[in-house]
Design a protein around this motif. Structure first.
Motif, PDB file in Angstrom:
ATOM      1  N   TRP A 115       0.860  -1.185   0.000  1.00 20.90           N
ATOM      2  CA  TRP A 115       0.000   0.000   0.000  1.00 20.90           C
ATOM      3  C   TRP A 115       0.893   1.232   0.000  1.00 20.90           C
ATOM      4  O   TRP A 115       2.108   1.137   0.242  1.00 20.90           O
ATOM      5  N   PHE A 116       0.300   2.368  -0.263  1.00 16.37           N
ATOM      6  CA  PHE A 116       1.075   3.606  -0.191  1.00 16.37           C
ATOM      7  C   PHE A 116       0.155   4.768   0.148  1.00 16.37           C
ATOM      8  O   PHE A 116      -1.075   4.684   0.022  1.00 16.37           O
ATOM      9  N   GLN A 117       0.784   5.863   0.576  1.00 16.70           N
ATOM     10  CA  GLN A 117       0.039   7.088   0.840  1.00 16.70           C
ATOM     11  C   GLN A 117       0.943   8.276   0.551  1.00 16.70           C
ATOM     12  O   GLN A 117       2.118   8.278   0.923  1.00 16.70           O
ATOM     13  N   ILE A 118       0.412   9.266  -0.109  1.00 16.76           N
ATOM     14  CA  ILE A 118       1.122  10.528  -0.292  1.00 16.76           C
ATOM     15  C   ILE A 118       0.255  11.631   0.291  1.00 16.76           C
ATOM     16  O   ILE A 118      -0.950  11.692   0.033  1.00 16.76           O
ATOM     17  N   THR A 119       0.871  12.455   1.130  1.00 24.79           N
ATOM     18  CA  THR A 119       0.172  13.571   1.757  1.00 24.79           C
ATOM     19  C   THR A 119       0.836  14.861   1.299  1.00 24.79           C
ATOM     20  O   THR A 119       2.037  15.053   1.506  1.00 24.79           O
ATOM     21  N   ASN A 120       0.050  15.718   0.679  1.00 22.10           N
ATOM     22  CA  ASN A 120       0.567  16.991   0.176  1.00 22.10           C
ATOM     23  C   ASN A 120      -0.058  18.152   0.930  1.00 22.10           C
ATOM     24  O   ASN A 120      -1.268  18.163   1.177  1.00 22.10           O
ATOM     25  N   VAL A 121       0.760  19.114   1.312  1.00 19.47           N
ATOM     26  CA  VAL A 121       0.269  20.359   1.889  1.00 19.47           C
ATOM     27  C   VAL A 121       0.748  21.499   0.998  1.00 19.47           C
ATOM     28  O   VAL A 121       1.948  21.655   0.768  1.00 19.47           O
ATOM     29  N   THR A 122      -0.197  22.241   0.478  1.00 17.37           N
ATOM     30  CA  THR A 122       0.120  23.399  -0.370  1.00 17.37           C
ATOM     31  C   THR A 122      -0.408  24.656   0.311  1.00 17.37           C
ATOM     32  O   THR A 122      -1.573  24.712   0.708  1.00 17.37           O
ATOM     33  N   GLU A 123       0.473  25.640   0.439  1.00 20.37           N
ATOM     34  CA  GLU A 123       0.154  26.883   1.131  1.00 20.37           C
ATOM     35  C   GLU A 123      -0.032  28.022   0.137  1.00 20.37           C
ATOM     36  O   GLU A 123       0.528  28.008  -0.960  1.00 20.37           O
ATOM     37  N   THR A 124      -0.785  29.023   0.547  1.00 24.18           N
ATOM     38  CA  THR A 124      -0.878  30.231  -0.266  1.00 24.18           C
ATOM     39  C   THR A 124       0.417  31.027  -0.131  1.00 24.18           C
ATOM     40  O   THR A 124       1.172  30.861   0.835  1.00 24.18           O
ATOM     41  N   THR A 125       0.662  31.878  -1.077  1.00 26.30           N
ATOM     42  CA  THR A 125       1.821  32.758  -1.017  1.00 26.30           C
ATOM     43  C   THR A 125       1.671  33.720   0.154  1.00 26.30           C
ATOM     44  O   THR A 125       0.596  34.263   0.397  1.00 26.30           O
ATOM     45  N   SER A 126       2.750  33.904   0.895  1.00 27.79           N
ATOM     46  CA  SER A 126       2.728  34.815   2.038  1.00 27.79           C
ATOM     47  C   SER A 126       2.563  36.260   1.562  1.00 27.79           C
ATOM     48  O   SER A 126       3.339  36.744   0.737  1.00 27.79           O
ATOM     49  N   THR A 127       1.521  36.916   2.065  1.00 27.70           N
ATOM     50  CA  THR A 127       1.227  38.297   1.688  1.00 27.70           C
ATOM     51  C   THR A 127       1.080  39.151   2.946  1.00 27.70           C
ATOM     52  O   THR A 127       0.386  38.730   3.888  1.00 27.70           O
ATOM     53  N   PRO A 128       1.724  40.338   3.008  1.00 31.52           N
ATOM     54  CA  PRO A 128       1.608  41.194   4.195  1.00 31.52           C
ATOM     55  C   PRO A 128       0.147  41.480   4.543  1.00 31.52           C
ATOM     56  O   PRO A 128      -0.647  41.863   3.697  1.00 31.52           O
ATOM     57  N   GLY A 129      -0.198  41.242   5.792  1.00 35.32           N
ATOM     58  CA  GLY A 129      -1.554  41.521   6.253  1.00 35.32           C
ATOM     59  C   GLY A 129      -2.548  40.415   5.986  1.00 35.32           C
ATOM     60  O   GLY A 129      -3.704  40.504   6.408  1.00 35.32           O
ATOM     61  N   GLN A 130      -2.128  39.365   5.279  1.00 38.08           N
ATOM     62  CA  GLN A 130      -3.021  38.253   4.950  1.00 38.08           C
ATOM     63  C   GLN A 130      -2.488  36.955   5.556  1.00 38.08           C
ATOM     64  O   GLN A 130      -1.305  36.641   5.399  1.00 38.08           O
ATOM     65  N   PRO A 131      -3.329  36.212   6.271  1.00 39.96           N
ATOM     66  CA  PRO A 131      -2.858  34.946   6.844  1.00 39.96           C
ATOM     67  C   PRO A 131      -2.601  33.905   5.756  1.00 39.96           C
ATOM     68  O   PRO A 131      -3.266  33.895   4.722  1.00 39.96           O
ATOM     69  N   VAL A 132      -1.623  33.054   6.006  1.00 37.82           N
ATOM     70  CA  VAL A 132      -1.353  31.952   5.084  1.00 37.82           C
ATOM     71  C   VAL A 132      -2.457  30.908   5.235  1.00 37.82           C
ATOM     72  O   VAL A 132      -2.824  30.532   6.348  1.00 37.82           O
ATOM     73  N   ARG A 133      -3.013  30.467   4.126  1.00 38.40           N
ATOM     74  CA  ARG A 133      -4.008  29.400   4.118  1.00 38.40           C
ATOM     75  C   ARG A 133      -3.376  28.166   3.485  1.00 38.40           C
ATOM     76  O   ARG A 133      -2.406  28.262   2.723  1.00 38.40           O
ATOM     77  N   ALA A 134      -3.936  27.002   3.781  1.00 40.83           N
ATOM     78  CA  ALA A 134      -3.322  25.767   3.273  1.00 40.83           C
ATOM     79  C   ALA A 134      -4.359  24.682   3.008  1.00 40.83           C
ATOM     80  O   ALA A 134      -5.442  24.658   3.600  1.00 40.83           O
ATOM     81  N   VAL A 135      -3.989  23.784   2.111  1.00 44.92           N
ATOM     82  CA  VAL A 135      -4.794  22.610   1.751  1.00 44.92           C
ATOM     83  C   VAL A 135      -3.970  21.360   2.008  1.00 44.92           C
ATOM     84  O   VAL A 135      -2.760  21.336   1.762  1.00 44.92           O
TER      85      VAL A 135
END
Length: 437
Positions: free
Chosen positions: A336-356
């Motif tokens: 079996w296998f598993q791949i887990t990916n986390v992709t973040e938004t680009t860091s922008t001043p005044g905006q929190p980083v969001r992620a999937v």
């Protein structure tokens, strides 16, 4: 498309090899088997006939012999009446260049199982332009190299844009790969030995020093290999992954193709970039930092030792898998296998980083059994019945990646096989969770 009316929909070249047999088995048992004409090809006619018989190919599977896969005349004759070629003949630098060139010239779609980034670079440099003229779709790395990595990052970006809007910009994308029950086949070890023994020109390998070498658009600086890595917003740790650099090259090409598409066709469906500052890194999941460190160290030391000719010869002779060898039936079933990916938004001043976070899980050994599913489904998607579902990029031809050609259809086809499960969702990005980023 081709110069002659096609009589074979899919021609599998290398059907007597370990991976080739598994691809043949999957295609023969496919629910849509009656909808496509299948052929197999290789050097030994007797071995081809033996494989066809053992796998129950029957009378409706064409068997073709080719004595020299590097001879342009023989290759063109072999594929002139074929719609899609699947190549499982490696090492690809040694055996694949004539074949992919002929497919580009004749407008024959081409899918392979290569993990050789230097070969993909050759395909891009030598075949991409011609393929766009004839409409040939060239898809490299259509198996475990590098579909899970390509698809996981693609799905994360799609989820991000679906939640935050199409203008959302993806930044760092990181994947952790967890494997069970897999070993290297003879074909894979032959590729490694070819590279280390100098059978691949240094000039070809030198082109890969740039992490964006396969991308049509240059990107931001990439992360260096780390002995211990951390998956953001999770507790997952890991070390260097043998396939990580090659997978990274392929994912960055997907980014570049989408980036170019967005610039040339803004507003068109599929013509959306990942983000100007997108960057990808991948590692192999481990049981903590100590385990990750020693796994990385052993990999580096092992590969270094294989650079020494006498040790490489001994390993090839007595320890590494030989041609045609691979995991046992038990391993193929229980893996079996598993791949887990986390992709973040680009860091922008005044905006929190969001992620999937996107997770792909596969049942059964993935390196070869899983590859047979992924490669077959990609090849089937190129046939006329399913061709309308492909991306705009695919319909123009060229050297593409699995996600650049199939888009979300790739996930749907893999899911319908019953072998893969997908989950992609926004996650909490509390700064206190961002350890060792």
């Amino acid at each position: 498309m081709t110069q002659i009316e096609p009589t074979i929909d899919i021609l599998l070249i290398g059907a007597t090899g370990f991976t080739g047999k598994l691809i043949l088995r999957y295609l023969l048992s496919h629910p849509n088997r009656e909808e496509f004409k299948l052929g197999i090809a290789g050097r030994s006619l007797s071995k081809l006939q033996e494989v066809a018989k053992s796998e129950g190919a029957g009378y409706n599977t064409a068997v073709r012999q080719i004595n020299d896969i590097t001879d342009p005349v023989q290759v063109r004759s072999l594929i002139a009446d074929v719609r899609v070629v699947i190549s499982a003949v490696g090492p690809f630098w040694r055996y694949g260049r004539t074949l992919v060139g002929a497919c580009a010239d004749l407008g024959v779609h081409y899918v392979d199982t290569t993990g050789e980034a230097h070969f993909i670079k050759y395909c891009i440099d030598q075949c991409d332009y011609q393929a766009t003229k004839t409409g040939a779709i060239i898809i490299n790395s259509a198996g475990f190299d590098s579909v899970p990595s390509d698809l996981a990052s693609f799905l994360s970006v799609q989820t991000l844009k679906g939640a935050l809007g199409r203008d959302a910009q993806a930044g760092r994308s990181t994947s952790a790969v967890l494997l069970s029950h897999t070993i290297l086949s003879g074909g894979t070890t032959s590729t490694m030995v070819d590279i280390m023994s100098g059978k691949v020109p240094r000039s070809a390998m030198a082109k890969l020093k740039d992490g964006w070498a396969l991308s049509p658009v240059p990107g931001v600086p990439i992360r260096r290999l780390q002995l211990v890595s951390h998956l953001p917003f999770t507790s997952i740790l890991g070390g260097i992954f043998l396939m990580g650099p090659g997978n990274g090259h392929l994912v960055r090409r997907s980014w570049g193709l989408h980036q170019r598409e967005a610039l040339e066709n803004p507003g068109v469906s599929g013509g959306e970039s990942y983000g100007d500052n997108f960057e990808y890194y991948e590692f192999q999941q481990a049981n903590g930092s100590i385990d990750a460190f020693f796994n990385s160290l052993m990999l580096v030391v092992g590969l270094s030792l294989l650079m020494i000719p006498p040790i490489r010869w001994l390993a090839s002779k007595y320890f590494l898998a030989q041609s045609g060898q691979g995991p046992s039936e038990e391993v193929l079933t229980k893996g079996w296998f598993q791949i887990t990916n986390v992709t973040e938004t680009t860091s922008t001043p005044g905006q929190p980083v969001r992620a999937v976070k996107t997770t792909i899980k596969g049942t059964g050994e993935v390196g070869y059994s899983g590859t047979s599913v992924m490669t077959s489904e990609i090849a089937l998607a190129l046939l006329p019945t399913w061709f309308p579902q492909l991306t705009r990029m695919a319909k123009e031809g060229g050297v593409l990646t699995p996600t650049a050609a199939l888009g979300i259809v790739l996930k749907e086809r893999m899911e319908s096989s019953g072998r893969f499960q997908f989950q992609s969702e926004m996650i909490d990005t509390d700064p206190s969770d961002r350890k060792n980023r």
